[in-house]
Design a protein around this motif. Structure first.
Motif, PDB file in Angstrom:
ATOM      1  N   THR A 137       0.805  -1.226   0.000  1.00 45.75           N
ATOM      2  CA  THR A 137       0.000   0.000   0.000  1.00 45.75           C
ATOM      3  C   THR A 137       0.834   1.269   0.000  1.00 45.75           C
ATOM      4  OG1 THR A 137      -0.144  -0.163   2.420  1.00 45.75           O
ATOM      5  CG2 THR A 137      -1.964  -1.087   1.150  1.00 45.75           C
ATOM      6  N   GLY A 138       2.017   1.220   0.601  1.00 48.41           N
ATOM      7  CA  GLY A 138       2.819   2.430   0.747  1.00 48.41           C
ATOM      8  C   GLY A 138       3.229   3.039  -0.571  1.00 48.41           C
ATOM      9  N   LEU A 150      -2.200   7.397   2.438  1.00 43.00           N
ATOM     10  CA  LEU A 150      -3.555   7.238   2.963  1.00 43.00           C
ATOM     11  C   LEU A 150      -3.962   5.775   2.951  1.00 43.00           C
ATOM     12  CD1 LEU A 150      -6.262   8.319   3.942  1.00 43.00           C
ATOM     13  CD2 LEU A 150      -6.902   8.723   1.551  1.00 43.00           C
ATOM     14  N   LEU A 151      -3.658   5.060   1.860  1.00 42.07           N
ATOM     15  CA  LEU A 151      -3.992   3.633   1.786  1.00 42.07           C
ATOM     16  C   LEU A 151      -3.253   2.849   2.857  1.00 42.07           C
ATOM     17  CD1 LEU A 151      -3.992   2.989  -2.074  1.00 42.07           C
ATOM     18  CD2 LEU A 151      -5.965   2.952  -0.552  1.00 42.07           C
ATOM     19  N   ALA A 152      -1.965   3.159   3.035  1.00 38.85           N
ATOM     20  CA  ALA A 152      -1.177   2.452   4.050  1.00 38.85           C
ATOM     21  C   ALA A 152      -1.704   2.745   5.448  1.00 38.85           C
ATOM     22  CB  ALA A 152       0.289   2.852   3.931  1.00 38.85           C
ATOM     23  N   GLY A 153      -2.008   4.016   5.719  1.00 36.68           N
ATOM     24  CA  GLY A 153      -2.494   4.400   7.038  1.00 36.68           C
ATOM     25  C   GLY A 153      -3.852   3.803   7.357  1.00 36.68           C
ATOM     26  N   TRP A 154      -4.746   3.813   6.370  1.00 33.23           N
ATOM     27  CA  TRP A 154      -6.077   3.258   6.607  1.00 33.23           C
ATOM     28  C   TRP A 154      -6.000   1.756   6.862  1.00 33.23           C
ATOM     29  CZ3 TRP A 154     -10.584   5.312   7.848  1.00 33.23           C
ATOM     30  CH2 TRP A 154     -11.712   4.505   7.797  1.00 33.23           C
ATOM     31  N   LEU A 155      -5.175   1.066   6.102  1.00 34.04           N
ATOM     32  CA  LEU A 155      -5.042  -0.373   6.295  1.00 34.04           C
ATOM     33  C   LEU A 155      -4.452  -0.679   7.664  1.00 34.04           C
ATOM     34  CD1 LEU A 155      -5.343  -3.205   5.032  1.00 34.04           C
ATOM     35  CD2 LEU A 155      -2.945  -3.024   4.389  1.00 34.04           C
ATOM     36  N   LEU A 156      -3.435   0.081   8.055  1.00 29.21           N
ATOM     37  CA  LEU A 156      -2.822  -0.132   9.365  1.00 29.21           C
ATOM     38  C   LEU A 156      -3.845   0.082  10.478  1.00 29.21           C
ATOM     39  CD1 LEU A 156      -0.163  -0.810  10.766  1.00 29.21           C
ATOM     40  CD2 LEU A 156       0.338   1.640  10.848  1.00 29.21           C
ATOM     41  N   PHE A 157      -4.703   1.084  10.313  1.00 32.08           N
ATOM     42  CA  PHE A 157      -5.775   1.333  11.288  1.00 32.08           C
ATOM     43  C   PHE A 157      -6.703   0.123  11.396  1.00 32.08           C
ATOM     44  CE2 PHE A 157     -10.155   3.025  11.988  1.00 32.08           C
ATOM     45  CZ  PHE A 157     -10.001   3.382  13.327  1.00 32.08           C
ATOM     46  N   ASP A 158      -7.046  -0.461  10.256  1.00 34.86           N
ATOM     47  CA  ASP A 158      -7.912  -1.641  10.253  1.00 34.86           C
ATOM     48  C   ASP A 158      -7.242  -2.817  10.961  1.00 34.86           C
ATOM     49  OD1 ASP A 158     -10.138  -3.170   9.735  1.00 34.86           O
ATOM     50  OD2 ASP A 158      -9.673  -3.534   7.636  1.00 34.86           O
ATOM     51  N   LEU A 159      -5.960  -3.037  10.696  1.00 38.58           N
ATOM     52  CA  LEU A 159      -5.250  -4.149  11.333  1.00 38.58           C
ATOM     53  C   LEU A 159      -5.143  -3.949  12.842  1.00 38.58           C
ATOM     54  CD1 LEU A 159      -2.362  -4.809   8.755  1.00 38.58           C
ATOM     55  CD2 LEU A 159      -4.645  -5.851   8.875  1.00 38.58           C
ATOM     56  N   VAL A 160      -4.935  -2.703  13.252  1.00 37.80           N
ATOM     57  CA  VAL A 160      -4.874  -2.405  14.691  1.00 37.80           C
ATOM     58  C   VAL A 160      -6.236  -2.666  15.332  1.00 37.80           C
ATOM     59  CG1 VAL A 160      -4.625  -0.547  16.390  1.00 37.80           C
ATOM     60  CG2 VAL A 160      -2.966  -0.775  14.526  1.00 37.80           C
ATOM     61  N   TYR A 161      -7.302  -2.293  14.634  1.00 39.11           N
ATOM     62  CA  TYR A 161      -8.648  -2.523  15.173  1.00 39.11           C
ATOM     63  C   TYR A 161      -8.920  -4.020  15.329  1.00 39.11           C
ATOM     64  CZ  TYR A 161     -13.703  -2.350  15.784  1.00 39.11           C
ATOM     65  OH  TYR A 161     -14.966  -2.502  16.294  1.00 39.11           O
ATOM     66  N   ILE A 162      -8.450  -4.815  14.368  1.00 33.41           N
ATOM     67  CA  ILE A 162      -8.612  -6.269  14.457  1.00 33.41           C
ATOM     68  C   ILE A 162      -7.958  -6.790  15.740  1.00 33.41           C
ATOM     69  CG2 ILE A 162      -7.971  -8.471  13.404  1.00 33.41           C
ATOM     70  CD1 ILE A 162      -8.090  -6.978  10.674  1.00 33.41           C
ATOM     71  N   CYS A 163      -6.754  -6.313  16.036  1.00 31.46           N
ATOM     72  CA  CYS A 163      -6.057  -6.737  17.255  1.00 31.46           C
ATOM     73  C   CYS A 163      -6.775  -6.232  18.509  1.00 31.46           C
ATOM     74  CB  CYS A 163      -4.617  -6.234  17.233  1.00 31.46           C
ATOM     75  SG  CYS A 163      -3.615  -6.949  15.900  1.00 31.46           S
ATOM     76  N   PHE A 164      -7.336  -5.027  18.412  1.00 32.22           N
ATOM     77  CA  PHE A 164      -8.081  -4.468  19.546  1.00 32.22           C
ATOM     78  C   PHE A 164      -9.271  -5.348  19.917  1.00 32.22           C
ATOM     79  CE2 PHE A 164     -11.827  -1.842  20.655  1.00 32.22           C
ATOM     80  CZ  PHE A 164     -11.459  -1.472  21.941  1.00 32.22           C
ATOM     81  N   LEU A 165      -9.884  -5.975  18.924  1.00 35.43           N
ATOM     82  CA  LEU A 165     -11.039  -6.826  19.191  1.00 35.43           C
ATOM     83  C   LEU A 165     -10.696  -7.989  20.118  1.00 35.43           C
ATOM     84  CD1 LEU A 165     -12.807  -7.025  15.700  1.00 35.43           C
ATOM     85  CD2 LEU A 165     -13.518  -5.717  17.712  1.00 35.43           C
ATOM     86  N   VAL A 166      -9.459  -8.479  20.026  1.00 32.00           N
ATOM     87  CA  VAL A 166      -9.040  -9.563  20.916  1.00 32.00           C
ATOM     88  C   VAL A 166      -9.119  -9.092  22.363  1.00 32.00           C
ATOM     89  CG1 VAL A 166      -7.171 -11.129  21.529  1.00 32.00           C
ATOM     90  CG2 VAL A 166      -7.541 -10.512  19.139  1.00 32.00           C
ATOM     91  N   ARG A 167      -8.563  -7.914  22.634  1.00 32.47           N
ATOM     92  CA  ARG A 167      -8.601  -7.356  23.992  1.00 32.47           C
ATOM     93  C   ARG A 167     -10.028  -7.058  24.414  1.00 32.47           C
ATOM     94  NH1 ARG A 167      -4.014  -8.632  26.559  1.00 32.47           N
ATOM     95  NH2 ARG A 167      -2.176  -8.177  25.280  1.00 32.47           N
ATOM     96  N   LEU A 168     -10.817  -6.518  23.474  1.00 33.08           N
ATOM     97  CA  LEU A 168     -12.183  -6.133  23.808  1.00 33.08           C
ATOM     98  C   LEU A 168     -12.999  -7.350  24.261  1.00 33.08           C
ATOM     99  CD1 LEU A 168     -14.294  -3.886  23.891  1.00 33.08           C
ATOM    100  CD2 LEU A 168     -14.826  -4.391  21.490  1.00 33.08           C
TER     101      LEU A 168
END
Length: 323
Positions: free
Chosen positions: A127-128, A133-151
């Protein structure tokens, strides 16, 4: 269970990189078959970008490098989701699916986290070069996926209530649809926000058919995350079929085959033929040949409708070639 003549692995013993690579390969072959996951990534990207092109007259829609890069990006994101889900669902799988790779010890958490890191590196590379913007948005999505584990570990409501879990987990898919839209806009300059909403809604409806189908059971199963446990068999079947009908209907509204002529009109009606898979799944399930709505027809609906949407879009838009 160990095959006779093979040594038992020593608990805690370090594994070689080659051994871990083989275990990861076996994991992905079992839990994320490349034929299924690549097919889904290809059809998802083509259907959504085809929808955007059909809604945006004069768009320079090209089958080239940017499109291939986006397909690879979505495919790797799906693998990342699979790896995270395997860890997130471990406690549930130990009870309900003990034969899966992580509960039975065919893979361990460390190896799965190495796979996650490698996927992130590959995703940033894919993406970079196109845009930050594409790289940043994708990274945000991947971080959210990991956040779901904690949630899910923090909140029993999110973990145990299937509709709440759907509400917080579906944004992962929605953000990937947004990424496909951003990629389309970056490559073509077209694709307004209202058109993206239409395309995104189509993806929601199509995916929800599969989501409700795979968690609709003929009987109440205590402790299982089935929608039919909550809304009953009839309610869950109604949602499964309703989303399928709505997805096909929206696809027709996008293409408007009744305004086309000849071969283009025939192509425009392709999405509605995906409902044949819904009929097949309903017939098998109603006859109780399967305790859960059969996943094959549900996946067939998703694949065929996406293929139909892209084929219908080609009747309206003639994509160019090249990068």
């Amino acid at each position: 269970m160990t095959v006779a003549g093979t040594p038992h692995p020593v608990a805690g013993a370090p594994r070689s990189a080659a051994d871990s690579a083989r275990r990861l390969g076996a994991f992905f072959a079992e839990r994320a078959p490349w034929r299924v996951y690549i097919t889904y990534a290809v059809l998802w990207v083509l259907a959504l970008e085809g929808t955007l092109a059909a809604l945006t007259p004069g768009t320079d829609f090209r089958l080239g490098g940017a499109l291939l890069a986006e397909i690879a990006t979505v495919y790797l994101a799906l693998l990342f989701i699979r790896v995270v889900d395997e860890q997130k669902d471990l406690e549930y799988d130990r009870v309900h699916n003990p034969g899966r790779p992580l509960p039975r010890g065919a893979i361990d958490v460390r190896e799965l986290r190495v796979a996650m890191a490698l996927i992130v590196v590959a995703e940033l590379a894919l993406t970079g070069w196109r845009s930050l913007l594409l790289a940043g948005w994708l990274l945000f999505d991947l971080v959210y996926i990991c956040f779901l584990v904690r949630l899910e570990r923090w909140s029993a409501t999110v973990r145990d209530r299937v509709f709440v879990n759907l509400l917080v987990s579906y944004p992962v898919q929605a953000m990937l649809s947004v990424h496909i839209w951003l990629s389309f806009r970056d490559a073509t300059g077209g694709g307004s926000a209202p058109h993206a909403l239409v395309g995104g809604l189509l993806c929601v409806l199509v995916f929800m058919h599969f989501e409700f189908a795979r968690k609709t059971g003929a009987r109440v199963v205590p402790g299982a995350t089935l929608y039919s446990n909550v809304v009953g068999l009839r309610g869950s079947v109604a949602l499964t079929v309703g989303f399928a009908l709505a997805g096909a209907g929206l696809a027709l509204a996008v293409v408007r085959p009744w305004e086309l002529h000849g071969a283009a009109a025939l192509a425009g009606w392709l999405p509605v033929t995906a409902l044949g898979f819904v009929w097949t799944g309903a017939e098998r399930f109603a006859s109780l040949r399967t305790p859960i709505w059969p996943p094959g027809p549900a996946m067939g609906y998703v694949a065929w409708l996406y293929l139909g949407v892209f084929g219908a879009a080609l009747a309206v838009v003639r994509p160019g070639a090249g990068g």
